[in-house]
Design an enzyme around this catalytic site. Structure first.
Site, PDB file in Angstrom:
ATOM      1  N   ASN A 220      -9.732  -5.863  10.346  1.00  7.59           N
ATOM      2  CA  ASN A 220     -10.795  -5.891  11.363  1.00  7.59           C
ATOM      3  C   ASN A 220     -11.973  -5.043  10.911  1.00  7.59           C
ATOM      4  O   ASN A 220     -11.955  -4.469   9.826  1.00  7.59           O
ATOM      5  CB  ASN A 220     -10.253  -5.448  12.724  1.00  7.59           C
ATOM      6  CG  ASN A 220      -9.690  -4.043  12.657  1.00  7.59           C
ATOM      7  OD1 ASN A 220     -10.409  -3.093  12.413  1.00  7.59           O
ATOM      8  ND2 ASN A 220      -8.377  -3.923  12.830  1.00  7.59           N
ATOM      9  N   LYS A 298       0.805 -14.900  -5.000  1.00  7.40           N
ATOM     10  CA  LYS A 298      -0.411 -15.486  -4.440  1.00  7.40           C
ATOM     11  C   LYS A 298      -0.143 -16.937  -3.997  1.00  7.40           C
ATOM     12  O   LYS A 298       0.422 -17.722  -4.764  1.00  7.40           O
ATOM     13  CB  LYS A 298      -1.515 -15.457  -5.505  1.00  7.40           C
ATOM     14  CG  LYS A 298      -2.839 -15.926  -4.968  1.00  7.40           C
ATOM     15  CD  LYS A 298      -3.904 -15.927  -6.057  1.00  7.40           C
ATOM     16  CE  LYS A 298      -5.123 -16.664  -5.562  1.00  7.40           C
ATOM     17  NZ  LYS A 298      -5.985 -17.118  -6.635  1.00  7.40           N
ATOM     18  N   PRO A 315       4.287  -2.892  15.696  1.00  7.49           N
ATOM     19  CA  PRO A 315       4.655  -1.825  16.636  1.00  7.49           C
ATOM     20  C   PRO A 315       3.383  -1.214  17.224  1.00  7.49           C
ATOM     21  O   PRO A 315       2.352  -1.143  16.541  1.00  7.49           O
ATOM     22  CB  PRO A 315       5.389  -0.804  15.755  1.00  7.49           C
ATOM     23  CG  PRO A 315       4.937  -1.086  14.360  1.00  7.49           C
ATOM     24  CD  PRO A 315       4.632  -2.560  14.313  1.00  7.49           C
ATOM     25  N   PHE A 335      -7.507   5.060  22.399  1.00  2.65           N
ATOM     26  CA  PHE A 335      -8.819   4.420  22.489  1.00  2.65           C
ATOM     27  C   PHE A 335      -8.633   3.048  23.133  1.00  2.65           C
ATOM     28  O   PHE A 335      -7.536   2.489  23.094  1.00  2.65           O
ATOM     29  CB  PHE A 335      -9.447   4.269  21.094  1.00  2.65           C
ATOM     30  CG  PHE A 335     -10.214   5.480  20.672  1.00  2.65           C
ATOM     31  CD1 PHE A 335      -9.569   6.678  20.437  1.00  2.65           C
ATOM     32  CD2 PHE A 335     -11.598   5.424  20.533  1.00  2.65           C
ATOM     33  CE1 PHE A 335     -10.273   7.804  20.066  1.00  2.65           C
ATOM     34  CE2 PHE A 335     -12.317   6.552  20.154  1.00  2.65           C
ATOM     35  CZ  PHE A 335     -11.653   7.744  19.923  1.00  2.65           C
TER      36      PHE A 335
HETATM   37  N1  CTP Z   1      -2.848   0.895  19.156  1.00  5.49           N
HETATM   38  C1  CTP Z   1      -1.778   1.296  18.393  1.00  5.49           C
HETATM   39  N2  CTP Z   1      -0.958   0.381  17.826  1.00  5.49           N
HETATM   40  C2  CTP Z   1      -1.161  -0.944  18.015  1.00  5.49           C
HETATM   41  C3  CTP Z   1      -2.278  -1.367  18.785  1.00  5.49           C
HETATM   42  C4  CTP Z   1      -3.095  -0.422  19.338  1.00  5.49           C
HETATM   43  O1  CTP Z   1      -1.570   2.501  18.232  1.00  5.49           O
HETATM   44  N3  CTP Z   1      -0.348  -1.800  17.463  1.00  5.49           N
HETATM   45  C5  CTP Z   1      -3.691   1.925  19.809  1.00  5.49           C
HETATM   46  C6  CTP Z   1      -5.100   2.028  19.263  1.00  5.49           C
HETATM   47  O2  CTP Z   1      -5.167   3.000  18.239  1.00  5.49           O
HETATM   48  C7  CTP Z   1      -5.849   2.487  20.499  1.00  5.49           C
HETATM   49  C8  CTP Z   1      -5.099   1.858  21.640  1.00  5.49           C
HETATM   50  O3  CTP Z   1      -3.821   1.551  21.136  1.00  5.49           O
HETATM   51  O4  CTP Z   1      -5.754   3.890  20.679  1.00  5.49           O
HETATM   52  C9  CTP Z   1      -5.702   0.619  22.227  1.00  5.49           C
HETATM   53  O5  CTP Z   1      -6.019  -0.310  21.256  1.00  5.49           O
HETATM   54  P1  CTP Z   1      -6.704  -1.688  21.633  1.00  5.49           P
HETATM   55  O6  CTP Z   1      -6.827  -2.500  20.402  1.00  5.49           O
HETATM   56  O7  CTP Z   1      -7.929  -1.440  22.473  1.00  5.49           O
HETATM   57  O8  CTP Z   1      -5.647  -2.299  22.632  1.00  5.49           O
HETATM   58  P2  CTP Z   1      -4.380  -3.175  22.431  1.00  5.49           P
HETATM   59  O9  CTP Z   1      -3.165  -2.315  22.485  1.00  5.49           O
HETATM   60  O10 CTP Z   1      -4.535  -4.019  21.225  1.00  5.49           O
HETATM   61  O11 CTP Z   1      -4.384  -4.044  23.781  1.00  5.49           O
HETATM   62  P3  CTP Z   1      -5.186  -5.387  24.116  1.00  5.49           P
HETATM   63  O12 CTP Z   1      -4.641  -6.412  23.182  1.00  5.49           O
HETATM   64  O13 CTP Z   1      -4.830  -5.628  25.540  1.00  5.49           O
HETATM   65  O14 CTP Z   1      -6.627  -5.097  23.940  1.00  5.49           O
END
Ligand code: CTP
Length: 412
Positions: A220, A298, A315, A335
């Site tokens: 991302n 690949k 996870p 976040f």
């Molecule tokens: N996060 C994490 N591990 C994941 C996904 C997210 O630790 N597998 C943490 C991110 O570092 C952030 C928070 O979760 O602190 C929220 O991340 P965000 O991408 O906004 O949310 P998601 O958990 O992906 O939820 P949604 O799909 O509903 O947006």
């Protein structure tokens, strides 16, 4: 011998009833060998007289920004620089508000703006004034600018109310100053403002990369800038800080140990290996999914057409750490990057992942957040949502570090 011996204290007295205690404070400072140069605000003179302050300190009292005599003898810039310590006692809500906003319309506020020292405030005010959101915002701004706040303590107040707002007792202030004075060589700054000293912090930052095959991955747009700035701010505030970083194009932050990882699974393992910690900040943009059967070689084009990529859920690192049955960090900050319904979504994320605070970003409205140097966040906890003004990622990081120090302090 007291660490205050030979130190020069510039003491700003602002206008509150607690100013009577400052008379004793001057005596206690001088007993320990400190020299005290007093500055009185206009309001302070309603509570204590310049004559009593001058007699106890044995020095001239400064009170006027536009005094020709004072400026000839010692200009206000020099006055603010010539001291080792700058103490404001009592510090009123008004003077703290001025200092937080950089106003300089009298000698006291001008000195606070012109100083190269870490200002130390000993607040004293009515409990409602102390707990008012405006004062609390100013307090946070002062803390994040590195100022030291001593007290206030709880108790019955001159106005008859009860609660936080009483200035610390002179001996408590003196002891706090002695604790703050660093043991280092006299050429070093006298004061060390490290509210997170003795704490351990783990921060995650950047994107993760989920391999499709040895040369391709899913990732991302995260630049890692906000997480890196937070790690640096926590380290600057004294925390022993470990940054678990996905692949980014940034130099290691000052004073921080960096553990580099690629995938979400590796990031979780790296965080686990860095535990225990008092603080966990999950700033990484962790990929929600990884490729189920990532190829060992690949992937080649073939007659079967494009490959189908099957995903499995990664996870959730934040939820895993926040829900640890034993050894959970005392403060867990997540976040939330949202494109709609920022606060409600952040609040449900806070509850679902059981963290203590969420730093929420509206990434739909402000695409420039990705990779940019500015950020605009809303701080969400179980009971409130506070929108902070747009600021640089470094400033936001300093405010977050100050907020973390504040929350840990109130959890004691
Ligand atoms: N996060 C994490 N591990 C994941 C996904 C997210 O630790 N597998 C943490 C991110 O570092 C952030 C928070 O979760 O602190 C929220 O991340 P965000 O991408 O906004 O949310 P998601 O958990 O992906 O939820 P949604 O799909 O509903 O947006």
């Amino acid at each position: 011998m007291s660490k205050l011996a030979g130190k020069h204290v510039l003491l700003i007295v602002s206008g509150g009833i607690a100013a009577y205690k400052t008379l004793d404070l001057i005596r206690r400072l001088r007993e320990r060998g400190a020299a005290v140069t007093p500055v009185l605000t206009k309001a302070a003179k309603q509570f204590v007289t310049p004559l009593s302050i001058a007699s106890l300190s044995g020095r001239q009292v400064y009170d006027d920004l536009f005094s020709l005599t004072d400026e000839t003898e010692m200009g206000h810039i020099q006055l603010s620089r010539a001291s080792d310590l700058l103490l404001v006692a009592p510090a009123t809500a008004d003077l703290m508000a001025k200092a937080a906003h950089g106003l300089a319309d009298d000698l006291a506020s001008t000195l606070l703006l012109a100083t190269d020292k870490t200002p130390i405030f000993a607040p004293a005010m009515n409990v409602r004034m102390w707990t008012h959101p405006a004062t609390q915002r100013n307090l946070l701004a002062l803390r994040s600018a590195g100022c030291v706040i001593l007290g206030p303590s709880d108790g019955e107040m001159a106005c008859g109310e009860f609660g936080p707002g009483r200035m610390l007792e002179p001996l408590e202030i003196v002891a706090a100053l002695e604790n703050l004075i660093s043991d280092s060589a006299t050429s070093a700054p006298v004061l060390s403002s490290r509210p997170l000293a003795g704490r351990r912090a783990i921060v995650t930052a950047g994107p993760t990369r989920e391999p499709i095959d040895p040369v391709r991955y899913i990732s991302n747009k995260s630049s890692g800038k906000q997480g890196y700035a937070i790690a640096e701010a926590l380290a600057a505030a004294g925390a022993d800080t470990i940054l678990v970083s996905g692949p980014v194009d940034l130099a290691a932050p000052r004073g921080v140990k960096v553990q580099c990882v690629e995938s979400a699974v590796e990031m979780l393992e790296s965080v686990r290996s860095a535990l225990p910690a008092d603080i966990f900040v999950s700033a990484a943009a962790v990929a929600d999914w990884r490729v189920k059967n990532a190829g060992a070689q690949k992937t080649k084009k073939g007659p079967g057409g494009p490959p189908v990529i099957e995903l499995v859920e990664n996870p959730d690192i934040l939820a895993t750490i926040s829900q640890m049955a034993t050894g959970r960090p005392r403060l867990v900050v997540g976040f939330a990057a949202e494109t709609e319904n920022l606060v409600p979504n952040a609040q449900s994320k806070l509850a679902r992942k059981r963290c203590d605070l969420i730093v929420a970003n509206d990434v739909g409205a402000e695409q420039a957040i990705f990779g940019g140097d500015l950020n605009r966040v809303v701080i969400v906890d179980a009971t409130s949502a506070e929108a902070w003004p747009q600021a640089s990622k470094t400033e936001i990081a300093a405010r977050i570090a100050a907020l973390i120090a504040d929350r840990l302090e109130s959890k004691k």
